[in-house]
Design an enzyme around this catalytic site. Structure first.
Site, PDB file in Angstrom:
ATOM      1  N   LYS A  90       0.855  -1.200   0.000  1.00 54.95           N
ATOM      2  CA  LYS A  90       0.000   0.000   0.000  1.00 54.95           C
ATOM      3  C   LYS A  90       0.883   1.239   0.000  1.00 54.95           C
ATOM      4  CE  LYS A  90      -3.274   2.564   2.978  1.00 54.95           C
ATOM      5  NZ  LYS A  90      -4.141   2.529   4.181  1.00 54.95           N
ATOM      6  N   ASP A 148      -2.511  10.072   4.008  1.00 61.27           N
ATOM      7  CA  ASP A 148      -3.919   9.698   4.154  1.00 61.27           C
ATOM      8  C   ASP A 148      -4.626  10.699   5.065  1.00 61.27           C
ATOM      9  OD1 ASP A 148      -6.371   8.514   4.374  1.00 61.27           O
ATOM     10  OD2 ASP A 148      -5.671   6.770   5.546  1.00 61.27           O
ATOM     11  N   LYS A 175     -10.033  12.775   8.637  1.00 60.85           N
ATOM     12  CA  LYS A 175      -9.577  12.306   9.947  1.00 60.85           C
ATOM     13  C   LYS A 175      -9.489  13.473  10.922  1.00 60.85           C
ATOM     14  CE  LYS A 175      -6.620   8.508   8.342  1.00 60.85           C
ATOM     15  NZ  LYS A 175      -7.264   7.406   9.055  1.00 60.85           N
ATOM     16  N   ASP A 204       1.601   6.100   5.844  1.00 62.95           N
ATOM     17  CA  ASP A 204       0.613   5.193   5.250  1.00 62.95           C
ATOM     18  C   ASP A 204       1.137   4.524   3.968  1.00 62.95           C
ATOM     19  OD1 ASP A 204      -1.807   3.972   5.713  1.00 62.95           O
ATOM     20  OD2 ASP A 204      -2.977   5.428   4.566  1.00 62.95           O
ATOM     21  N   ASP A 220     -12.193   7.229   3.881  1.00 64.77           N
ATOM     22  CA  ASP A 220     -10.988   6.925   4.662  1.00 64.77           C
ATOM     23  C   ASP A 220     -10.610   5.437   4.568  1.00 64.77           C
ATOM     24  OD1 ASP A 220      -8.831   7.409   6.263  1.00 64.77           O
ATOM     25  OD2 ASP A 220      -9.979   7.603   8.139  1.00 64.77           O
ATOM     26  N   GLU A 260      -9.493   3.843   2.150  1.00 65.04           N
ATOM     27  CA  GLU A 260      -8.951   3.969   0.792  1.00 65.04           C
ATOM     28  C   GLU A 260      -7.914   2.904   0.462  1.00 65.04           C
ATOM     29  OE1 GLU A 260      -7.674   5.382   3.324  1.00 65.04           O
ATOM     30  OE2 GLU A 260      -5.539   5.037   3.002  1.00 65.04           O
ATOM     31  N   ARG A 306      -7.873  -0.327   0.847  1.00 65.99           N
ATOM     32  CA  ARG A 306      -8.450  -1.487   0.151  1.00 65.99           C
ATOM     33  C   ARG A 306      -8.829  -1.122  -1.281  1.00 65.99           C
ATOM     34  NH1 ARG A 306     -12.928  -1.884   4.779  1.00 65.99           N
ATOM     35  NH2 ARG A 306     -11.214  -0.854   5.877  1.00 65.99           N
TER      36      ARG A 306
HETATM   37  N1  BES Z   1      -4.347   4.221   7.015  1.00 70.01           N
HETATM   38  C1  BES Z   1      -5.518   4.007   7.759  1.00 70.01           C
HETATM   39  C2  BES Z   1      -5.348   2.963   8.851  1.00 70.01           C
HETATM   40  C3  BES Z   1      -4.566   3.399  10.043  1.00 70.01           C
HETATM   41  C4  BES Z   1      -5.097   4.256  10.977  1.00 70.01           C
HETATM   42  C5  BES Z   1      -3.304   2.881  10.257  1.00 70.01           C
HETATM   43  C6  BES Z   1      -4.358   4.628  12.085  1.00 70.01           C
HETATM   44  C7  BES Z   1      -2.582   3.232  11.377  1.00 70.01           C
HETATM   45  C8  BES Z   1      -3.105   4.109  12.283  1.00 70.01           C
HETATM   46  C9  BES Z   1      -6.632   3.529   6.833  1.00 70.01           C
HETATM   47  O1  BES Z   1      -6.632   4.053   5.559  1.00 70.01           O
HETATM   48  C10 BES Z   1      -7.913   3.942   7.479  1.00 70.01           C
HETATM   49  O2  BES Z   1      -8.138   5.124   7.589  1.00 70.01           O
HETATM   50  N2  BES Z   1      -8.713   2.971   7.897  1.00 70.01           N
HETATM   51  C11 BES Z   1      -9.942   3.265   8.546  1.00 70.01           C
HETATM   52  C12 BES Z   1     -10.981   2.288   8.041  1.00 70.01           C
HETATM   53  C13 BES Z   1     -12.373   2.617   8.493  1.00 70.01           C
HETATM   54  C14 BES Z   1     -12.843   3.879   7.816  1.00 70.01           C
HETATM   55  C15 BES Z   1     -13.264   1.466   8.155  1.00 70.01           C
HETATM   56  C16 BES Z   1      -9.721   3.097  10.050  1.00 70.01           C
HETATM   57  O3  BES Z   1      -9.015   2.186  10.452  1.00 70.01           O
HETATM   58  O4  BES Z   1     -10.235   3.911  10.792  1.00 70.01           O
HETATM   59 ZN    ZN Z   2      -4.788   4.654   4.838  1.00 66.75          ZN
HETATM   60 MN    MN Z   3      -7.652   5.927   5.493  1.00 68.10          MN
END
Ligand code: BES
Ligand code: ZN
Ligand code: MN
Length: 485
Positions: free
Chosen positions: A251, A256, A263, A274, A333, A335, A337
């Protein structure tokens, strides 16, 4: 940094000129007749030294050695964790002292895992990030001489560890760089640099080529940013074309923000990390060029920013992935996947032996496993078992999580073939279930490194994980070319 492994007795070690000599003293320590051994024996007898890991005795210019500083350090039985604990404590104590040449000596026959841990611990503790400092103070340590009594037994392990460290450091470097110094185009340039190394080649696709391939999901994430996306394809050709490659997908979200589903501000800076999955793929290729296993590996990096703008993808938008499946973007968010699914479809053309994706995918995985173990998902038992075992061997740990179809229920929607998020519960698993829809043509595994790719707080910085796990896995596979994935 230079690493050397040597068989030497304690008499020779004592006369070795260096800035610091660390003597790792195990429980089973047998006293010899030389001065250094006598010193250790006396210290143990006087209870000034204990052989428990983490216990230290520091000396300055002792007459028994030619080193400026000598640290006696307990290592228990000398296993990986104990060696790491001991050396981390030693190097923390030496912080601020300009050590150029360090000698680490096992005062009893070294175990393979102990040797590996020593190389990793010294490299880890001496790494310093400098790229965006105006007056860089780089790493002072230039040389580690590792002394054992059984060098021929542990030579292979040592060389592999040195190869891994080189990849880990490249991964750290790119993951640590801020997003304005690590754009998708700059990542592509880093990949082109790697292609100068033996057996490595690289091609990079831009927005036009990606559109032609029909990667509508990847493009939807990228469309909110002015930075053009890049789809990086790396190849390591260590075997003939008839060998099906292993494909690694990292990835590569260089920042992000969450997109329209923005966020919260605190710690948002950490979303520069990220692209740690992408950085780990770059690191693995660096290690491969050093270790040169007889196998083929493909690295894919879908890279873009996830930002907000008048053109950004919106919650509720329905997009069409390269596989033809339509996706309702309920949360912009989620993104990771969305970029990975198109890379997974692209991977089909290599007829891979196995595909492993590596992603800082979910906060939920961080909640589940913390910073100790990465989340591991696998569609096939033997692939899962091999990756798990590689993590244990490399001391780059992971833990299997399930893929029951019932977890995919929440991804159902009336407006597309699949939604990009389910509820809050089991978030790491529902993300994996989303990805699994794009992996029917090959054995597949997914590493969620959200908790392990970097450290927050005072020690903020990339860890270089899971380069160790991945290289260990690949090296084991190359030794058994006809085994299952
Ligand atoms: N890059 C983030 C995941 C992440 C968050 C990694 C904090 C490390 C620390 C990912 O893109 C994301 O934002 N995932 C969301 C998914 C949710 C919207 C279903 C998450 O984990 O909040
Ligand atoms: Zn992310
Ligand atoms: Mn995200």
């Amino acid at each position: 940094m230079n690493f050397e492994l040597k068989s030497m007795g304690l008499v020779a070690v004592a006369s070795e000129k260096c800035d610091a000599l660390v003597l790792l003293v195990p429980e089973a320590y047998k006293t010899g007749k030389d001065d250094l051994s006598q010193l250790v024996a006396q210290a143990i007898k006087d209870k000034d030294l204990e052989t428990r890991p983490g216990k230290l005795l520091a000396l300055y210019r002792p007459v028994q050695a030619n080193a400026l500083r000598v640290v006696l350090a307990g290592v228990g039985e000398g296993n990986a964790k104990q060696v790491r604990t001991a050396l981390t404590a030693v190097l923390a104590g030496l912080k601020g002292t300009a050590i150029k040449k360090l000698v680490v000596c096992f005062a009893a026959p070294a175990r393979e895992d102990g040797v590996r841990a020593a190389v990793h611990a010294v490299a880890d503790a001496s790494y310093t990030y400098t790229t965006t400092k105006s007056k860089p103070e780089g790493r002072t340590l230039q040389k580690l001489l590792l002394v054992v009594s059984n060098a021929s037994e542990v030579q292979g392990t040592f060389e592999r560890a040195v190869g891994i460290v080189s990849g880990v450091e490249l991964a750290k470097e790119w993951a640590n760089r801020p997003a304005n110094h690590a754009t998708p185009s700059l990542l592509a340039r880093a990949a082109h640099e790697l292609a100068k190394l033996p057996k490595i080649s690289c091609t990079v696709l831009g927005p036009k080529e990606v559109a032609k391939l029909g990667m509508g999901s990847f493009m939807a994430v990228a469309q909110g940013s002015d930075e053009p996306l890049r789809f990086i394809v790396l190849r390591y050709d260590g075997a003939t074309k008839s060998h099906a490659p292993t494909v690694l997908i990292g990835k590569g979200i260089t920042f992000d923000s969450g997109g329209i589903s923005i966020k919260p501000a605190p710690e948002m800076d950490e979303m520069k990390f990220d692209m740690s999955g992408a950085a780990s793929v770059l690191g693995v290729f660096k290690s491969l060029s050093i270790l040169k296993p007889a196998m083929n590996v493909v690295g894919l990096i879908p890279s873009c920013e996830n930002l907000l703008s008048g053109r950004a993808v919106k919650p509720g938008d329905v997009i069409t992935s390269m596989s033809g499946q339509t996706i309702e973007v309920l949360n912009t968010d989620a993104e990771g996947r969305l970029v990975l699914c198109d890379a997974l479809t692209y991977a089909e053309r290599f007829k891979p032996r196995a595909v492993v994706d590596i992603a800082t995918l979910t906060g939920a995985c961080m909640v589940a496993l913390g910073g100790v173990r990465s989340g591991l998902f696998a569609s096939q038992e033997d692939l899962g078992a091999a990756l798990f075992a590689a993590g244990e061997a490399a001391q780059d740990l992971c833990w299997r999580l399930p893929l029951d179809d019932d977890y995919a229920e929440g991804l159902k929607t009336g407006f597309a073939d699949v939604a990009n998020v389910a509820g809050r519960a089991g978030g790491a698993i529902t993300a994996a279930k989303f990805l699994q829809r794009f992996t029917e043509k090959f054995p597949w595994a997914h590493l969620d490194i959200a908790g392990t790719a970097w450290k927050s707080g005072a020690a903020k910085g990339a860890t270089g994980r899971p380069v160790g796990l991945l290289v260990e896995y690949l090296m084991t596979q190359s030794a058994h070319p006809n085994a299952s994935p």
